[in-house]
Design an enzyme around this catalytic site. Structure first.
Site, PDB file in Angstrom:
ATOM      1  N   LYS A   7      15.022 -15.126  10.098  1.00 40.32           N
ATOM      2  CA  LYS A   7      14.186 -15.737   9.058  1.00 40.32           C
ATOM      3  C   LYS A   7      13.364 -16.884   9.627  1.00 40.32           C
ATOM      4  O   LYS A   7      12.248 -17.133   9.175  1.00 40.32           O
ATOM      5  CB  LYS A   7      15.045 -16.218   7.888  1.00 40.32           C
ATOM      6  CG  LYS A   7      15.561 -15.081   7.032  1.00 40.32           C
ATOM      7  CD  LYS A   7      16.095 -15.583   5.698  1.00 40.32           C
ATOM      8  CE  LYS A   7      16.666 -14.437   4.876  1.00 40.32           C
ATOM      9  NZ  LYS A   7      17.414 -14.910   3.704  1.00 40.32           N
TER      10      LYS A   7
ATOM     11  N   LYS B   3      16.060   3.333   7.432  1.00 37.83           N
ATOM     12  CA  LYS B   3      16.651   3.155   6.107  1.00 37.83           C
ATOM     13  C   LYS B   3      15.558   2.743   5.107  1.00 37.83           C
ATOM     14  O   LYS B   3      14.664   1.984   5.461  1.00 37.83           O
ATOM     15  CB  LYS B   3      17.704   2.049   6.219  1.00 37.83           C
ATOM     16  CG  LYS B   3      18.685   2.005   5.094  1.00 37.83           C
ATOM     17  CD  LYS B   3      19.725   0.914   5.339  1.00 37.83           C
ATOM     18  CE  LYS B   3      19.953   0.191   4.035  1.00 37.83           C
ATOM     19  NZ  LYS B   3      20.591  -1.084   4.157  1.00 37.83           N
TER      20      LYS B   3
ATOM     21  N   LYS C 174      13.576  -2.640   0.974  1.00 35.34           N
ATOM     22  CA  LYS C 174      12.749  -3.323  -0.017  1.00 35.34           C
ATOM     23  C   LYS C 174      11.546  -3.980   0.637  1.00 35.34           C
ATOM     24  O   LYS C 174      10.594  -4.350  -0.020  1.00 35.34           O
ATOM     25  CB  LYS C 174      13.574  -4.363  -0.767  1.00 35.34           C
ATOM     26  CG  LYS C 174      14.291  -5.331   0.157  1.00 35.34           C
ATOM     27  CD  LYS C 174      15.329  -6.152  -0.582  1.00 35.34           C
ATOM     28  CE  LYS C 174      15.983  -7.153   0.341  1.00 35.34           C
ATOM     29  NZ  LYS C 174      17.288  -6.743   0.848  1.00 35.34           N
TER      30      LYS C 174
END
Ligand code: TRP
Length: 332
Positions: free
Chosen positions: A114, A196, A199
């Site tokens: 992050k 995968k 989102k």
């Protein structure tokens, strides 16, 4: 009667959930709620470690609650609440900060990721994220924490911190176990079936969101990549796209893979993709309708959150006051 174990999980209200989350996490929670004393939090304090638009954060909090209720999580069986409604989370986090080392936080994988993605905003909250998560879990004397594999390091550090506190003072926290959710059927990206479904995929057309309307769902499935050849056969090695669509169809209908193959024997890819899209859209429609109905029932949602905050606070404050006593905070 044997005492039930306590289960704790939380989700950030910023997540844009996909059909992979529905088949994996949410369906799992609706099963687990029958066997455990469950606490499910909406982690808005974690959410602000990256910049949020305030009005959107507020709305997404309610959207998330309504979605979980619409999917069948029962507020009679589970304590559902908003993290910021229970001040004990911030309070315990502060105490646990004094038992956590800067070096170990700097080495956390998610912090490093992050920090790279939000280089302009590497704030203290981002670094403290795992300690707040440890506070979440430990406040409730949690036995099990159902999470995805990406949260493994966070649960490990919560266990370490709990152990550290117990050793430094005296046994206070239960040491939680992670319960890694095997996504019922592993659902992959429609445009890149080697990845995968996520989102935050680069191309949103590869992911089907729970908020997508019928036309969008069907359009995304129509454009899904298939493979060369003609056969609708489950073969993830050589036919990743077709196999992914069969998995989705099987997860959404409850049919086995071979039943799914039989349904499409001798049919073309176009017809197959349309059928899978319609199946998914049919299944999402009642959830979306129920979510919208609940969102219009503001008083009901407020009531769920009010009762959740009360029940969560009671359990959390029991642990917090033990902690305060042990560390030598003068009690009035
Ligand atoms: N970090 C978790 C996630 O992003 C959310 C979370 C916050 C959580 N607190 C938690 C999960 C406590 C389990 C237990 O998925």
């Amino acid at each position: 009667m044997e005492e039930r174990k306590t289960l704790y999980s939380a989700i950030q209200p910023t997540n844009n959930l996909t059909i992979g989350n529905l088949i994996g996490a949410i369906k799992n929670w609706t099963n687990l709620q029958n066997g455990y004393d469950c606490f499910f939090a909406i982690a808005n304090m974690h959410a602000i470690t990256v910049r949020q638009v305030p009005a959107e954060l507020r709305q997404k909090t309610l959207n998330m609650l309504a979605l979980y209720l619409a999917c069948g999580i029962d507020p009679e069986k589970c304590v559902m609440y908003v993290q910021s409604h229970v001040p004990a989370h911030a309070e315990l986090c502060w105490v646990l900060n004094t038992l956590t080392y800067v070096g170990e936080m700097e080495r956390m994988t998610q912090f490093k990721d992050k920090s790279a993605r939000h280089a302009e905003n590497i704030n203290m909250g981002l670094m403290d994220y795992p300690v707040l998560m440890a506070a979440d879990i430990l406040l409730y004397q949690t036995d099990v924490v159902p999470v995805g594999l990406d949260q493994r390091q966070h649960v490990e550090i919560a266990r370490d911190i709990a152990q550290r506190f117990n050793n430094a003072f005296s046994p206070t926290f239960k040491i939680p176990e992670a319960l890694y959710m095997k996504v019922g059927a592993k659902i992959n990206d429609l445009l890149d079936p080697s990845k995968k479904m996520s989102k935050s995929a680069e191309n949103p057309n590869g992911s089907v969101f729970l908020s997508d309307d019928r036309d969008t769902v069907i359009r995304k499935f129509r454009r899904a990549v298939t493979d060369s050849g003609l056969e609708i056969k489950y073969d993830p090695e050589n036919k990743a796209g077709v196999s992914n669509l069969l998995s989705i169809y099987s997860a959404f209908t409850g049919k086995t893979i071979s039943e799914a193959e039989a349904d499409f024997a001798g049919r073309g890819y176009g017809e197959f993709k349309l059928a899978v899209g319609e199946t998914v859209a049919d299944r999402l429609a009642p959830i979306q309708k129920e979510q919208a109905r609940l969102l219009a029932e503001k008083d009901y949602l407020d009531g769920v959150l009010r009762s959740g905050a009360e029940r969560a606070s009671k359990a959390a404050n029991r642990t917090l006051s033990k902690v305060y006593k042990k560390i030598g905070f003068f009690q009035l």
